[in-house]
Design an enzyme around this catalytic site. Structure first.
Site, mmCIF file in Angstrom:
data_model
loop_
_atom_site.group_PDB
_atom_site.id
_atom_site.type_symbol
_atom_site.label_atom_id
_atom_site.label_comp_id
_atom_site.label_asym_id
_atom_site.label_seq_id
_atom_site.Cartn_x
_atom_site.Cartn_y
_atom_site.Cartn_z
ATOM 1 N N TYR A 18 0.705 -1.113 0.143
ATOM 2 C CA TYR A 18 -0.068 -0.216 -0.127
ATOM 3 C C TYR A 18 0.971 1.062 0.259
ATOM 4 C CZ TYR A 18 -3.976 3.108 1.042
ATOM 5 O OH TYR A 18 -4.898 4.361 1.174
ATOM 6 N N HIS A 22 1.327 3.941 -3.102
ATOM 7 C CA HIS A 22 1.426 5.610 -2.817
ATOM 8 C C HIS A 22 2.486 6.325 -3.192
ATOM 9 C CE1 HIS A 22 -2.627 4.365 -1.515
ATOM 10 N NE2 HIS A 22 -3.084 5.458 -1.580
ATOM 11 N N TRP A 76 -7.986 3.474 -10.672
ATOM 12 C CA TRP A 76 -6.912 3.442 -9.445
ATOM 13 C C TRP A 76 -7.596 2.515 -8.510
ATOM 14 C CZ3 TRP A 76 -2.260 4.549 -7.391
ATOM 15 C CH2 TRP A 76 -1.854 4.601 -6.256
ATOM 16 N N TRP A 77 -9.012 2.585 -8.201
ATOM 17 C CA TRP A 77 -9.822 1.651 -7.375
ATOM 18 C C TRP A 77 -9.537 0.033 -7.914
ATOM 19 C CZ3 TRP A 77 -15.251 4.388 -7.666
ATOM 20 C CH2 TRP A 77 -15.317 5.365 -6.836
#
Length: 104
Positions: A18, A22, A76-77
């Site tokens: 994650y 990012h 993105w999701w």
């Protein structure tokens, strides 16, 4: 300006991935967020519970509420859904938080 906070839910074992995704956030996504008049956007991780807390400043609520319909955000999701609890449409489960204190 409206301050918005929410929580999301990370799956166990995806903490590093994650962060990595990012750290390499797509420029087209950051441009979309800026064009939507969002700034001071942070996401915090509670490493004990794996709850993610997002906090942002929204300067245009109409644009903010139209974000889910933007193809870049939907892409993105799709990219992130393997790591998070999601809704049927692929968006992360996101629960609004009520502000109870703010010191500027």
């Amino acid at each position: 300006m409206k301050r918005i906070a929410f929580k999301m839910f990370l799956h166990k074992g995806f903490e590093a991935e994650y962060q990595k995704r990012h750290d390499a956030i797509w420029p087209e996504l950051t441009n979309l967020l800026k064009d939507t008049e969002i700034d001071d956007y942070s996401i915090f991780l509670d490493e004990e519970t794996l709850v993610l807390y997002g906090v942002l400043d929204c300067h245009n609520e109409i644009k903010y509420h139209n974000l889910p319909f933007q193809p870049v955000l939907q892409k993105w999701w799709e990219y992130m859904k393997d790591m998070m609890k999601t809704n049927e449409n692929g968006s992360p489960v996101s629960i609004p938080l009520r502000e109870v204190f703010y010191m500027k």
